[in-house]
Design an enzyme around this catalytic site. Structure first.
Site, PDB file in Angstrom:
ATOM      1  N   LYS A  67       0.818  -1.205   0.000  1.00  0.00           N
ATOM      2  CA  LYS A  67       0.000   0.000   0.000  1.00  0.00           C
ATOM      3  C   LYS A  67       0.852   1.255   0.000  1.00  0.00           C
ATOM      4  O   LYS A  67       0.437   2.287  -0.484  1.00  0.00           O
ATOM      5  CB  LYS A  67      -0.942  -0.007   1.206  1.00  0.00           C
ATOM      6  CG  LYS A  67      -2.213  -0.769   0.912  1.00  0.00           C
ATOM      7  CD  LYS A  67      -3.357  -0.311   1.787  1.00  0.00           C
ATOM      8  CE  LYS A  67      -4.599  -1.071   1.370  1.00  0.00           C
ATOM      9  NZ  LYS A  67      -5.686  -0.983   2.326  1.00  0.00           N
ATOM     10  N   ARG A  68       2.009   1.129   0.559  1.00  0.00           N
ATOM     11  CA  ARG A  68       2.891   2.299   0.613  1.00  0.00           C
ATOM     12  C   ARG A  68       3.324   2.717  -0.793  1.00  0.00           C
ATOM     13  O   ARG A  68       3.682   3.845  -1.029  1.00  0.00           O
ATOM     14  CB  ARG A  68       4.117   2.004   1.484  1.00  0.00           C
ATOM     15  CG  ARG A  68       3.886   2.363   2.936  1.00  0.00           C
ATOM     16  CD  ARG A  68       4.955   1.788   3.824  1.00  0.00           C
ATOM     17  NE  ARG A  68       4.812   0.343   3.938  1.00  0.00           N
ATOM     18  CZ  ARG A  68       5.755  -0.540   3.652  1.00  0.00           C
ATOM     19  NH1 ARG A  68       6.931  -0.135   3.235  1.00  0.00           N
ATOM     20  NH2 ARG A  68       5.544  -1.828   3.779  1.00  0.00           N
TER      21      ARG A  68
END
Ligand code: GLU
Length: 487
Positions: free
Chosen positions: A256-257
């Site tokens: 997700k980063r």
């Protein structure tokens, strides 16, 4: 038998693109066999619950056109579809398991469990509960329960058994039950764990096929045991554990980063949902006719569960965003102008002149890959450009001011309304007389009217701006060049 598939997300954050990837298989497979696709919200982890996350899941499914047939707001005869509304159901089956000796109360304190874990770590053993409470007598259990000592209910995993998970993608995977922990089924807050909830609900909701990420494969033997203990062996769904979506550059899962793991990213960048789905299908599955571009319907038609033709299988699927960009561009080009206009209007929520988008569509269609590319390409048509000297300096003309001045004079006397051939001829002649390349002269005009190197076709842009506006902008560009002392 009706095919029933499901997606069971936990509302613990914003949806990951991998959720959509799974949903796509669930959805397509259900549709292919005129079955049902179900959405179940697995909201039993209260510590990780995120307010509003559920709505974002609903919205994402809608955006992708993957709406369920049954679910929390859709209804259906197997509801409720939120696990938090089904707690008594899990309790009932947990009690049944206890009575059968397949589960037991565990009153161990956090401290004891912590100590046990530290000891096992020191001995380099896998952390596992030591079945301390399995031998408690009925009386001891009653006593503890009546004095309200907190407890969990654990699965009583037998030792030395082979558990076979038949997976459509991975084949038969054999697990040794001695390696499986006595999984908590009901937590001290009365909520089920994922394992208890998923089995009870998949059974009661009559789920026939489960498409989920391969990270759940190691949990599946626990699920198989539960099916067996509850007498539901004949109802074990067919499992298809899908390869993980992998970061194209690094090792490991698409995180997700990294930005593009969240579903919102695709909406914001102006990817088309159908292109994203095509891309997702394409990275793990090969179309039998070899084509890369196919619709969801075509995928539905050609997709067969067995043999499940996976290109990369357990190695995971590389998620190359550049490939998606290309694919998205292909979809844009194939789209009828009216449809593209509609999509742009929906996408450009705050656009100052939505009614002026339609005539631009044929001009930009070949030049954009994402809907968001429309903005930098056409901004200058809606507002005056802000000039940047470095852009003028990129041009292959030395005496910019002098040349632009002559262009300005020619424009002023050119017969109105300007015609494409005349415009073209005027500046070709002009270039020849001045010993310049025609392309460089047109590029100078482009920068003067737009402030940028890349625009839709020049003459069409000029026509949209109108003769007076173009003359005014060229004049402003001259002022700019003069004020920067460009010759
Ligand atoms: N609640 C699980 C999740 O968040 C569901 C996994 C499954 O499909 O069994 O992904």
């Amino acid at each position: 038998m009706e095919v029933r598939t499901r997606i069971a997300p936990s509302p613990t954050g914003y949806p990951h693109i991998a959720t959509i990837y799974q949903v796509m298989f669930d959805f397509v497979f259900a549709k292919k066999y005129n079955g049902k696709f179900i959405l179940r919200i697995e909201d039993t982890d209260r510590a990780r619950f995120v307010e509003g996350a559920e709505q974002v899941i609903f919205d994402s499914l809608k955006w992708f056109g993957l709406e369920p047939d049954e679910g929390p707001v859709w209804g259906g005869e197997y509801g409720p579809y939120r696990q938090s509304e089904r707690l008594d159901i899990y309790q009932k089956y947990a009690k049944q398991l206890i009575e059968q000796g397949n589960a037991y109360y565990c009153f161990c304190s956090k401290e004891r469990l912590e100590e046990l874990r530290t000891k096992q770590q020191k001995e380099k053993k896998a952390p596992m509960y030591d079945k301390n409470c399995v031998t408690l007598s009925k009386e001891e259990i009653e006593k503890k329960l009546s004095s309200s000592i907190p407890y969990v209910i654990r699965l009583n995993v037998p030792k030395n058994q082979k558990i076979i998970v038949s997976d459509v993608v991975a084949g038969d995977v054999v697990f040794d039950s001695s390696q499986i922990d006595d999984q908590v089924l009901i937590k001290s807050d009365g909520f089920p764990t994922y394992h208890m909830g998923v089995v009870v609900d998949d059974y009661l909701m009559k789920i026939t096929h489960v498409f989920r990420g391969t990270e759940w494969l190691p949990s599946t033997p626990k699920h198989i045991l539960l099916y067996k203990f509850l007498g539901w062996e004949d109802s074990v769904p067919k499992y298809a554990h899908l390869p993980l979506l992998l970061d194209p550059e690094g090792a490991g899962k698409l995180s997700k980063r990294k930005g593009h793991a969240s579903v919102d990213f695709y909406k914001q960048e102006g990817y088309l949902p159908e292109a994203v789905l095509n891309f997702l299908a394409n990275i793990v599955w090969n179309h039998p006719d070899g084509q890369e571009i196919f619709t969801l319907k075509e995928f539905e038609k050609a997709f067969e569960l067995e043999p499940f033709k996976m290109e990369v299988k357990s190695q995971g699927a590389r998620f190359d965003i550049r490939k998606l960009e290309w694919m998205n561009g292909e979809y844009i080009r194939k789209m009828p102008d009216e449809e593209l206009t509609k999509r742009l209007q929906e996408f450009l929520v705050d656009h100052p002149a939505k009614d002026r988008i339609a005539p631009l569509v044929p001009l930009i269609k070949e030049r954009i890959k994402k809907l968001s590319d429309f903005i930098p390409l056409t901004d200058f048509l809606f507002e005056k450009p802000e000039y940047d000297l470095s852009i003028f300096e990129k041009l292959k003309i030395k005496n910019l001011n002098e040349v632009l001045n002559k262009v300005f004079e020619d424009l002023k006397v050119m017969e109105k309304p300007w015609k494409s051939e005349n415009f073209e001829k005027t500046f070709r002649n002009f270039a020849e007389k001045s010993g310049l390349k025609a392309g460089d002269v047109f590029q100078l005009i482009r920068v003067a009217v737009s402030g940028q190197i890349v625009t839709p076709p020049l003459f069409e842009s000029v026509k949209i701006l109108g003769e007076d506006e173009v003359i005014e902008r060229v004049n402003e560009a001259l002022v700019f060049l003069k004020s920067n002392r460009v010759a």
